[in-house]
Scaffold this motif. Structure first.
Motif, PDB file in Angstrom:
ATOM      1  N   LYS A   1       2.143 -81.810  24.942  1.00 52.72           N
ATOM      2  CA  LYS A   1       2.730 -82.984  25.606  1.00 52.72           C
ATOM      3  C   LYS A   1       2.312 -84.282  24.923  1.00 52.72           C
ATOM      4  O   LYS A   1       3.122 -85.193  24.741  1.00 52.72           O
ATOM      5  CB  LYS A   1       2.318 -83.015  27.086  1.00 52.72           C
ATOM      6  CG  LYS A   1       3.023 -82.007  27.963  1.00 52.72           C
ATOM      7  CD  LYS A   1       2.818 -82.279  29.438  1.00 52.72           C
ATOM      8  CE  LYS A   1       3.647 -83.465  29.909  1.00 52.72           C
ATOM      9  NZ  LYS A   1       3.628 -83.623  31.374  1.00 52.72           N
TER      10      LYS A   1
ATOM     11  N   ASP B   1       4.929 -87.389  25.516  1.00 55.34           N
ATOM     12  CA  ASP B   1       5.386 -87.317  26.900  1.00 55.34           C
ATOM     13  C   ASP B   1       4.419 -88.079  27.809  1.00 55.34           C
ATOM     14  O   ASP B   1       3.231 -88.240  27.489  1.00 55.34           O
ATOM     15  CB  ASP B   1       5.468 -85.861  27.374  1.00 55.34           C
ATOM     16  CG  ASP B   1       6.590 -85.089  26.681  1.00 55.34           C
ATOM     17  OD1 ASP B   1       7.469 -85.751  26.095  1.00 55.34           O
ATOM     18  OD2 ASP B   1       6.572 -83.848  26.721  1.00 55.34           O
ATOM     19  N   ILE B   2       4.919 -88.537  28.934  1.00 52.51           N
ATOM     20  CA  ILE B   2       4.071 -89.223  29.914  1.00 52.51           C
ATOM     21  C   ILE B   2       3.199 -88.196  30.626  1.00 52.51           C
ATOM     22  O   ILE B   2       3.684 -87.161  31.092  1.00 52.51           O
ATOM     23  CB  ILE B   2       4.935 -89.997  30.929  1.00 52.51           C
ATOM     24  CG1 ILE B   2       5.732 -91.099  30.207  1.00 52.51           C
ATOM     25  CG2 ILE B   2       4.064 -90.604  32.024  1.00 52.51           C
ATOM     26  CD1 ILE B   2       6.741 -91.808  31.081  1.00 52.51           C
ATOM     27  N   LEU B   3       1.909 -88.507  30.720  1.00 53.55           N
ATOM     28  CA  LEU B   3       0.965 -87.593  31.359  1.00 53.55           C
ATOM     29  C   LEU B   3       0.748 -87.962  32.818  1.00 53.55           C
ATOM     30  O   LEU B   3       0.745 -89.145  33.178  1.00 53.55           O
ATOM     31  CB  LEU B   3      -0.375 -87.606  30.630  1.00 53.55           C
ATOM     32  CG  LEU B   3      -0.386 -87.253  29.135  1.00 53.55           C
ATOM     33  CD1 LEU B   3      -1.816 -87.235  28.618  1.00 53.55           C
ATOM     34  CD2 LEU B   3       0.289 -85.922  28.875  1.00 53.55           C
ATOM     35  N   SER B   4       0.549 -86.947  33.639  1.00 51.23           N
ATOM     36  CA  SER B   4       0.191 -87.176  35.033  1.00 51.23           C
ATOM     37  C   SER B   4      -1.270 -87.591  35.102  1.00 51.23           C
ATOM     38  O   SER B   4      -2.013 -87.501  34.109  1.00 51.23           O
ATOM     39  CB  SER B   4       0.398 -85.896  35.836  1.00 51.23           C
ATOM     40  OG  SER B   4      -0.535 -84.900  35.432  1.00 51.23           O
ATOM     41  N   GLU B   5      -1.707 -88.041  36.271  1.00 50.47           N
ATOM     42  CA  GLU B   5      -3.119 -88.426  36.436  1.00 50.47           C
ATOM     43  C   GLU B   5      -4.034 -87.242  36.164  1.00 50.47           C
ATOM     44  O   GLU B   5      -5.104 -87.386  35.565  1.00 50.47           O
ATOM     45  CB  GLU B   5      -3.343 -88.970  37.858  1.00 50.47           C
ATOM     46  CG  GLU B   5      -2.735 -90.347  38.084  1.00 50.47           C
ATOM     47  CD  GLU B   5      -3.134 -90.926  39.431  1.00 50.47           C
ATOM     48  OE1 GLU B   5      -4.061 -90.380  40.067  1.00 50.47           O
ATOM     49  OE2 GLU B   5      -2.524 -91.925  39.851  1.00 50.47           O
ATOM     50  N   THR B   6      -3.624 -86.065  36.603  1.00 54.21           N
ATOM     51  CA  THR B   6      -4.415 -84.849  36.374  1.00 54.21           C
ATOM     52  C   THR B   6      -4.528 -84.557  34.891  1.00 54.21           C
ATOM     53  O   THR B   6      -5.606 -84.206  34.393  1.00 54.21           O
ATOM     54  CB  THR B   6      -3.771 -83.646  37.099  1.00 54.21           C
ATOM     55  OG1 THR B   6      -3.688 -83.924  38.489  1.00 54.21           O
ATOM     56  CG2 THR B   6      -4.586 -82.376  36.886  1.00 54.21           C
ATOM     57  N   GLU B   7      -3.421 -84.710  34.181  1.00 50.54           N
ATOM     58  CA  GLU B   7      -3.425 -84.452  32.738  1.00 50.54           C
ATOM     59  C   GLU B   7      -4.245 -85.496  31.987  1.00 50.54           C
ATOM     60  O   GLU B   7      -4.951 -85.167  31.026  1.00 50.54           O
ATOM     61  CB  GLU B   7      -1.990 -84.420  32.221  1.00 50.54           C
ATOM     62  CG  GLU B   7      -1.224 -83.178  32.669  1.00 50.54           C
ATOM     63  CD  GLU B   7       0.274 -83.273  32.392  1.00 50.54           C
ATOM     64  OE1 GLU B   7       0.912 -82.215  32.246  1.00 50.54           O
ATOM     65  OE2 GLU B   7       0.798 -84.407  32.335  1.00 50.54           O
ATOM     66  N   LEU B   8      -4.163 -86.763  32.419  1.00 48.65           N
ATOM     67  CA  LEU B   8      -4.977 -87.808  31.796  1.00 48.65           C
ATOM     68  C   LEU B   8      -6.461 -87.520  31.959  1.00 48.65           C
ATOM     69  O   LEU B   8      -7.260 -87.718  31.033  1.00 48.65           O
ATOM     70  CB  LEU B   8      -4.633 -89.173  32.398  1.00 48.65           C
ATOM     71  CG  LEU B   8      -3.305 -89.790  31.955  1.00 48.65           C
ATOM     72  CD1 LEU B   8      -2.966 -91.005  32.827  1.00 48.65           C
ATOM     73  CD2 LEU B   8      -3.355 -90.195  30.476  1.00 48.65           C
TER      74      LEU B   8
END
Length: 362
Positions: A112, A117-124
């Motif tokens: 991602k 791609d834009i990351l979700s807070e969890t992914e960040l």
């Protein structure tokens, strides 16, 4: 390994047999594992490390963990990397270890980030944890006066790996090279990326670490590009790969004061080319910024002759539980069955030496 059909069959069924719990570890250990890996754990690598040291060959240890999935797995892999650094610190012929970012971060996350791609807070948060794991590893290497090779991987996750490695180089390569990125010259964009990385390091006030390889994912890259309908990142032919690789060697030698490079190849011409360039520039054979590397179990005719001639050369030596290093072993088996003439040449040299010894009564 010169038989493509046997390598293909063995690769598929060997992996399945392990997953099914069949008793094949002994067979794998005594054949392909024993050839390409130093051992199942750090103590088991000592015998090979010490044997290489006798001949002036250094070792780059690589804990064979990749494609992990959970935070617990990533933390365990970091722990193994740190243990490897501590072990290497005690051995005179170990100055560098290798690390794969896929052992510290989820593959899907790296994909991602590479795709922007834009990351979700969890992914960040997961990305921050991955950065911190690598930062801890780099900091430990700095403190122990060691260095790290960050391995290159598939193109669709390599952008994230490059981003992460650049950050670590900017932080830790200010006085000496602690962190090396890996440049796969079988990709048609990597020569320019090497030059761009140099300019970025120059502007950022840090040294560039560059391990140069040809590449190990060619078939997978081409198949994915064709399936998904985008241009293949792979060079159109071997000649183009060889041209870019040798131009990369030239570029690094020309800028040796700001680039620490490693010619990590089994190609005889590329190896001899760096030797020739170093001689032309009258550079010391053991210059800290210029070295060579071959995989453990391959191209001994290059490694040992370089060492005998006084150059800095190492063997890249994976280790770890057999199940963990199977992906690496499959790539080596496939590489040795498909490389144009390399394994055949090595076998020919071995046969010639055996005949010589027999003729001369050894």
């Amino acid at each position: 390994m010169s038989q493509d059909w046997l390598v293909g069959l063995g690769s598929r069924f060997g992996l399945k047999a392990l997953n099914w719990g069949l008793p094949v570890e002994g067979l794998i250990h005594s054949t392909i594992f024993d050839l390409f890996c130093g051992g199942r754990n750090l103590p088991e690598t000592l015998k090979a490390v010490r044997e290489l040291k006798v001949y002036g060959v250094e070792t780059v240890l690589d804990y064979g963990a990749e494609a992990k999935d959970t935070e617990a797995d990533f933390d365990k892999t970091l722990d193994e990397f740190l243990k490897t650094l501590a072990f290497a610190e005690e051995q005179e012929s170990l100055e560098i270890i290798s690390a794969k970012v896929t052992g510290l971060a989820q593959h899907a996350l790296l994909e991602k980030i590479t795709a922007a791609d834009i990351l979700s807070e969890t992914e960040l948060a997961a990305w921050d944890r991955a950065k911190e794991r690598l930062r801890v590893l780099c900091q430990t290497a700095l403190e122990k006066k060691m260095a790290l090779f960050i391995d290159a991987e598939e193109s669709w996750i390599q952008g994230a790996i490059d981003q992460l490695t650049d950050e670590m180089m900017a932080e830790f390569n200010t006085e000496r090279v602690v962190v090396y990125n890996t440049f796969q010259l079988y990709r048609h964009d990597r020569l320019q990326f090497l030059k761009d990385s140099y300019e970025k390091a120059l502007e950022g006030g840090y040294l560039l670490g560059a391990k140069m390889v040809r590449g190990a994912y060619m078939e997978k890259e081409r198949e994915r590009a064709q399936k998904m309908g985008y241009p293949s990142p792979i060079q159109p032919n071997k000649e183009a790969t060889d041209r870019d690789y040798n131009l990369a060697v030239l570029f690094c030698v020309e800028h040796y004061e700001r680039i620490a490079s490693c010619v990590a190849t089994h190609n005889q011409f590329s190896t001899a080319y760096q030797v020739e360039l170093m001689e032309q520039e009258e550079l010391p054979k053991r210059h800290p910024h210029l070295s060579f590397c071959q995989l453990y179990g391959m191209s001994d005719q290059l490694t040992f002759n370089l060492a005998k001639a006084g150059y800095r050369v190492s063997k890249y030596m994976p280790f770890g539980p057999i199940k963990d290093v199977i992906p690496y072993l499959i790539r080596r088996a496939q590489e040795n069955s498909s490389v144009n003439g390399e394994m055949s040449r090595e076998l020919q040299l071995i046969e010639q030496e055996l005949k010589r010894r027999k003729t001369e009564g050894y």
